[in-house]
Every structure is written in C-alpha cells, then in structure tokens.
Design a protein around this motif. Structure first.
Motif, PDB file in Angstrom:
ATOM      1  N   ALA A 306       0.835  -1.200   0.000  1.00 56.46           N
ATOM      2  CA  ALA A 306       0.000   0.000   0.000  1.00 56.46           C
ATOM      3  C   ALA A 306       0.873   1.254   0.000  1.00 56.46           C
ATOM      4  O   ALA A 306       0.648   2.185  -0.787  1.00 56.46           O
ATOM      5  N   LEU A 307       1.886   1.272   0.863  1.00 56.26           N
ATOM      6  CA  LEU A 307       2.748   2.457   0.952  1.00 56.26           C
ATOM      7  C   LEU A 307       3.538   2.659  -0.343  1.00 56.26           C
ATOM      8  O   LEU A 307       3.610   3.768  -0.872  1.00 56.26           O
ATOM      9  N   LEU A 308       4.105   1.566  -0.841  1.00 56.23           N
ATOM     10  CA  LEU A 308       4.908   1.697  -2.052  1.00 56.23           C
ATOM     11  C   LEU A 308       4.049   2.142  -3.231  1.00 56.23           C
ATOM     12  O   LEU A 308       4.450   3.000  -4.025  1.00 56.23           O
ATOM     13  N   GLY A 309       2.857   1.556  -3.350  1.00 58.80           N
ATOM     14  CA  GLY A 309       1.958   1.927  -4.434  1.00 58.80           C
ATOM     15  C   GLY A 309       1.579   3.396  -4.365  1.00 58.80           C
ATOM     16  O   GLY A 309       1.539   4.099  -5.385  1.00 58.80           O
ATOM     17  N   ALA A 310       1.327   3.878  -3.147  1.00 62.20           N
ATOM     18  CA  ALA A 310       0.975   5.284  -2.968  1.00 62.20           C
ATOM     19  C   ALA A 310       2.124   6.179  -3.425  1.00 62.20           C
ATOM     20  O   ALA A 310       1.933   7.103  -4.228  1.00 62.20           O
ATOM     21  N   ALA A 311       3.324   5.868  -2.932  1.00 60.31           N
ATOM     22  CA  ALA A 311       4.481   6.692  -3.291  1.00 60.31           C
ATOM     23  C   ALA A 311       4.703   6.659  -4.799  1.00 60.31           C
ATOM     24  O   ALA A 311       4.963   7.696  -5.427  1.00 60.31           O
ATOM     25  N   PHE A 312       4.569   5.457  -5.385  1.00 60.27           N
ATOM     26  CA  PHE A 312       4.836   5.319  -6.822  1.00 60.27           C
ATOM     27  C   PHE A 312       3.867   6.142  -7.650  1.00 60.27           C
ATOM     28  O   PHE A 312       4.266   6.884  -8.554  1.00 60.27           O
ATOM     29  N   LEU A 313       2.577   6.059  -7.314  1.00 66.26           N
ATOM     30  CA  LEU A 313       1.617   6.746  -8.175  1.00 66.26           C
ATOM     31  C   LEU A 313       1.667   8.261  -7.966  1.00 66.26           C
ATOM     32  O   LEU A 313       1.464   9.030  -8.912  1.00 66.26           O
ATOM     33  N   ILE A 314       1.959   8.696  -6.733  1.00 70.07           N
ATOM     34  CA  ILE A 314       2.121  10.138  -6.514  1.00 70.07           C
ATOM     35  C   ILE A 314       3.276  10.645  -7.376  1.00 70.07           C
ATOM     36  O   ILE A 314       3.179  11.690  -8.043  1.00 70.07           O
ATOM     37  N   ALA A 315       4.380   9.889  -7.377  1.00 72.59           N
ATOM     38  CA  ALA A 315       5.540  10.293  -8.173  1.00 72.59           C
ATOM     39  C   ALA A 315       5.218  10.252  -9.666  1.00 72.59           C
ATOM     40  O   ALA A 315       5.582  11.166 -10.421  1.00 72.59           O
TER      41      ALA A 315
END
Lengths: 353, 260
Positions: A306-315
């Motif tokens: 969840a955290l990685l996906g959030a960071a990835f899509l924000i970027a």
C-alpha cells in the motif's frame, strides 16, 4: 534423524527489519507527496507547503504569512490530487498483491486481467446512458459490478481442469480487456453527449486531472476497508501461494474464499476506476518489489505494498503533469511505459527458470 | 492423538471415467497403510478424497469416525495432514514460510506465530534435515529438498493422521528410509502411496493394492506382496524372499514375466 542439509548462504536473502522497511516506505510517501504539492505552474517551497497544511489541521501551530491564493493552490488544487493518487496507488498495489495470490500467478494485475476495463464499461454506462440506480454511488457501484463480472469471466475462461496456466490467464485477460474497451469506446462514440466523451477518455487512459476533495472519500474508505479485510485473511492468502491442494489440506475452503475475495478486489477496483480510470501495471509491479523487501507473507507484504503503491503513483502523477507542462500526460500512459518492459522482463525471467 | 482413517465404498467418477470403484479401507490408530499399484490405479484419487480436494461420488471417507465432508476445514486440518503432489512455485516463499503454514489450522485469523509455533516449525525442519535451508527460497530447492520441506509442513500440523502421496519419489535411498522411519516413529496413523514395494514391505503394517480404481488385495505385506500378485498387477516378474529379520525383499526381474 536425517543428516542436516548444508546451509546455503548463497541463496539466503538478507532483508532489513520490517519496521525499518515500513518507516522507509512511509518516508517515501511523504517525500513524494511533498514534491507533488510543491511542483506546478506556481512553485511552492516545501516549508511553506507543510506550514499551510499544518495550519489547516492545527491552526495555532503556525502563523499564516502566505497569500491566500497559495493556500488555495495547496489545499484545494494540489493536495486532493496527491491524496487521491496515494489512495489509488495504494489500492492498485494491494489489489495486485491479492490477485496474484488468488489466481496464483505473478503476472496478475487489475488491468491485465480485464478488471479495470470491466469497471470502465460500468462507469461509462452510467455517464452515457444516465443509468443512475444508486444516486451518487451509481458510478462506483456500476464500476464494481463491471469489475466483478470481468474478473469472474476471465478466471473461468482461463481455468481448465482446475488449473490456471499463465498463458491462458494472460490471454483471456487481454482478450476480455480488449472486448470491454471496445464496448466502452462504442458507448462513448455513439453517445450524443459531448461531456460524456471527455470524461470517458479520462477513464480509458487513466488520469487524475481536475481532482477535487469530493472525489476522495469514497475510494479512500473502500481502499482502507478492503485492505483491512485482506489483512484479516492474510493467512489464507498465504496458503493459496502453497497451491490449491495444499491450501485445501490446510483447512481452507479454496473456492468459497476465492469468490469472496474476488468480490472484495472488485469493490476496490470499482471504487478506484470510478475516480481514476484504468491505470495499469501498478498492481503488477509493486507486489514484486514488496516481496523482495518483506517476503511473500501477506501480513507484512500488504501494508508495504500500500505504501509503495501510494508513493509510486504520486511520483508518476507528478511526472505526468510536469514533464511536458503546461500539457499533461495521462498517468496511465506513463505507468504503461514503465510497466510494459517490467512485465516482459518478469515473463522472460519466469521462462528462464 | 487417535487418527483412525476409514474409506467406505468410495467411488469417484470424473466425467465418464470411473477413477475409483467401491474402495474400502481401514487404518487403525497408529497403523501405517501403504497404497500400491501401477500409475493410474487411483492411489492419488483415494488420498485426495481424504483431504477433500475430491468429493466421492458414492461412499464416505471418515477421519476419527467423522465424515470429512461434514467437518469444518480447520477441524479436519487439525486431525489430518497431507503431503500432496503439487508444490508452490514462483513466489518468494522460504522453506520456513512453507513449514510455518502447517500451524495455520491451529491459529485464529489475526494471530501471529508464537514461540511455541516457531519451536514446532524449527523441530519439523530439523527432523527432516532441512534446518540449514530454512531461509532459502523454496522454489530454488532441489526436488528432494522440497519434498522434505513439504513433509516437514505436514509434521508441523501435529495431527494424529497423515496422508502422503508418494513422499519418497524424489528422495535418495537414504532419505527414503529416513522419512518413513520418521513417520513410523511419530506414531501417527499414515496412509502412504508408494511405488517402491520394498519400502512398502518394510514400513507398512498393511498394504492395499489398487488397479484400475479397484481393490485387488489388502493385508499384511507378507500375505499380499506375492510374485503372482506383482506379476498380475504390474506385469513384471518378481522374486520375493524373506530376510533373516523377517522383512520381505522384493526383486523385480528383468524380462517378461513368464521367466519364472
């Protein structure tokens, strides 16, 4: 007593402690979010952005020494988009992780399996045909129904004699996605509502332009609840990784469990697609990176995903709106540019084994 | 731990094929019963009805006197552990992860593994001689190592009964003996599909011979594994002798079965 097999340090994998991994990923999300709020036609320094947000949350903490317009940019334009990106990215990564376990295939992804296209057809139907059976929830509900139908269709098409091979899964997913995209396009093209074409395009390419706070609560609640449910059944998801027969012998009712979890995943994908359109490959890539960091156990992998996906899509969304500013690239195009090669690499690596 | 296993007139029909035809079998608590027979005889099919991957078309399968289809999955998994033939692939599970799954039937949904669970997992890994591979990715182990890890998972389930589908087929001669000795020493009731007739003779209290889904013979190895039966079921000649310690030695003879 049998002789001990020799330890093989060469194949051991050293991992950072789990809390460290989570902390680093959380920091990554905050960093990406900060960058996302800073960047745009009016650059805003990180310190000011944070003070504006803090001031809104806890007013006595800082004084308000900025122009009101900058506060509007941060709080009403950029922050909702960044938050929604986080929600969508987290949800896609969690759905991808769960789907890969549920169909026992590391190439599963909401878009590759046609789930996102199913949701798109549902959403387009609501907009074009004005089918509004459930009031404001019509869009997410229709997207959910489309997602669930597509997922069941693909799963049963790909299944022969109790087995789901990669080739059949990917092929039936791609074919279903194509057919459903064609249906959605047809609905848009034949519609006489010019507004419908605009919003439909957004779903098909995947993008988060023009996000306001009103779009955030439904997907945020669904993603949060869905992730909590999946965490609750993480032991059962783990069992599926061991194979259906093994899972069954360890006490899991495989068929009932899989069906129930399909509903959960379809709900999440429906809520996500209703606001963002189909953004591909996030759900494919994140689980693999996360398993390297935390191992395959879902109790650890899901929060990290969840955290990685959030960071990835924000970027990714940050790149989508700054690379060719003032024009915007739909973020789904960017994730496909990164994810397509990743998919091919995964497939070749699998074949090499 | 009791662990009584019983099949009553089990028939399995898949499509138009009858995979099992009216097979009955009983393993008293603590007994090791070998299932032997040529490929396609129905050994795996019978075992699958015990761990509920297959539903008998007719007949019943009982563990400790209860029909397995009427027991909740977790309850059954606390009484009966299985080593199926399929194995996981492609995901980053370590050998320890795989063995730890054996503790799942004993856990509530949100509970993590406690110290007792970890000790049981470590013991099972050590018993099978794979403690040194605990942190190695499961899918990079050799066939024999994977098989031992899967047996360790079944042992970590701590059940009164075991169902093993050819647990020795990837193992070297030494580990074959070790694995079956370990099963015997555990004292659990075991139903074991075996191809190696010498192992069946040495480790089973009873052997049950299947061919074409039907029971051909059943009883103590010395009564059942005769040259005539082996010639009849497998179509190969065999020389069966009794060793000094009373166990059977089965030598399969090259050439057509009429050589004897």
């Amino acid at each position: 007593m049998t002789a001990d097999a020799p330890a093989r340090p060469a194949v051991r994998r050293r991992r950072a402690p789990y809390p460290v991994v989570l902390a680093l990923l959380a920091a990554l999300v905050l960093a990406a979010a900060t960058a996302g709020v800073m960047a745009g036609s009016v650059p805003i320094p990180a310190g000011e952005a944070w003070r504006i947000v803090l001031h809104r949350l806890v007013p006595p903490l800082t004084g308000a020494d900025w122009q009101p317009v900058r506060e509007t940019i941060v709080l009403d334009v950029r922050l909702p988009r960044v938050v929604l990106c986080g929600v969508v990215g987290a949800g896609l990564a969690v759905c991808g992780t769960a789907l890969q376990a549920l169909v026992r295939n590391p190439l599963a992804d909401p878009m590759l399996l046609g789930v996102s296209s199913g949701a798109t057809v549902g959403a387009v139907l609501v907009v074009v045909a004005h089918v509004a059976v459930a009031g404001v929830f019509s869009l997410p509900v229709a997207a959910f129904a489309g997602a669930l139908l597509a997922l069941l269709l693909v799963f049963f098409l790909a299944r022969t004699g109790g087995r789901t091979t990669t080739v059949r899964l990917v092929l039936s997913g791609v074919a279903t996605a194509e057919v459903l995209s064609a249906v959605a396009s047809y609905l848009v093209v034949t519609s006489d509502d010019p507004h419908a074409a605009d919003s439909a395009l957004r779903w098909m390419l995947g993008g988060l332009a023009g996000t306001t706070w009103t779009l955030v609560p439904v997907p945020a609640a669904v993603v949060l609840a869905g992730t909590a449910v999946l965490l609750g059944v993480s032991r059962s998801l783990d069992l599926l990784l061991a194979g259906e027969e093994a899972a069954s012998s360890l006490g899991l009712d495989v068929h009932r469990f899989r069906l129930a979890m399909f509903v959960v995943v379809a709900l999440m994908v429906g809520a996500i697609v209703a606001v963002s359109g189909s953004i591909g490959f996030v759900g494919l890539m994140m689980p693999h990176v996360v398993r390297l960091l935390t191992g395959a156990g879902h109790r650890r992998a899901l929060p990290a995903a969840a955290l990685l996906g959030a960071a990835f899509l924000i970027a990714a969304d940050l790149a989508a709106r700054t690379l060719i500013a003032p024009e915007e690239i739909p973020v789904g195009i960017l994730t496909a540019l990164v994810g397509g090669p990743f998919f091919l690499w995964l497939m070749r690596r699998k074949a090499a084994r | 731990m009791s662990g009584e296993l019983r099949a009553e007139g089990v028939t399995v029909v898949a499509g138009r094929r009858t995979l099992l035809d009216d097979v009955s079998l009983h393993a008293a608590p603590g007994q090791v019963v070998g299932l032997v027979g040529p490929n396609g005889a129905g050994k795996s099919t019978l075992l699958r009805t015990f761990y509920r991957v297959l539903r008998p078309t007719r007949g019943r399968v009982l563990v400790d006197g209860d029909d397995v289809r009427r027991l909740p999955g977790r309850t059954l998994a606390r009484r009966l552990a299985a080593v199926p033939q399929d194995s996981p692939g492609e995901f980053e599970l370590t050998a320890r992860d795989v063995v730890a799954m054996g503790r799942t039937p004993h856990k509530r949904a949100f509970a993590g593994d406690g110290a007792a669970d970890r000790a049981i997992v470590a013991e099972a890994l050590a018993d099978l001689g794979v403690a040194g591979l605990a942190d190695a990715p499961f899918d990079r182990l050799s066939g024999g190592e994977r098989q031992r890890v899967l047996i360790a998972r079944a042992l970590a389930q701590r059940t009164g009964a075991l169902v093993l589908d050819e647990p020795t087929n990837h193992l070297d001669p030494r580990h074959r003996l070790d694995v079956l000795r370990l099963v015997r020493r555990r004292g659990a009731t075991a139903l074991v599909a075996l191809h190696d007739l010498n192992l069946a003779a040495a480790f089973c209290d009873r052997v049950h011979v299947l061919r074409g889904g039907r029971t051909v013979a059943a009883g103590p190895p010395g009564d059942v594994l005769t040259p005539d039966l082996i010639a009849d079921v497998y179509g190969v000649g065999a020389d069966v002798a009794r060793r000094a310690d009373g166990t059977l030695r089965v030598d399969l003879l090259p050439g057509p079965k009429e050589t004897r």
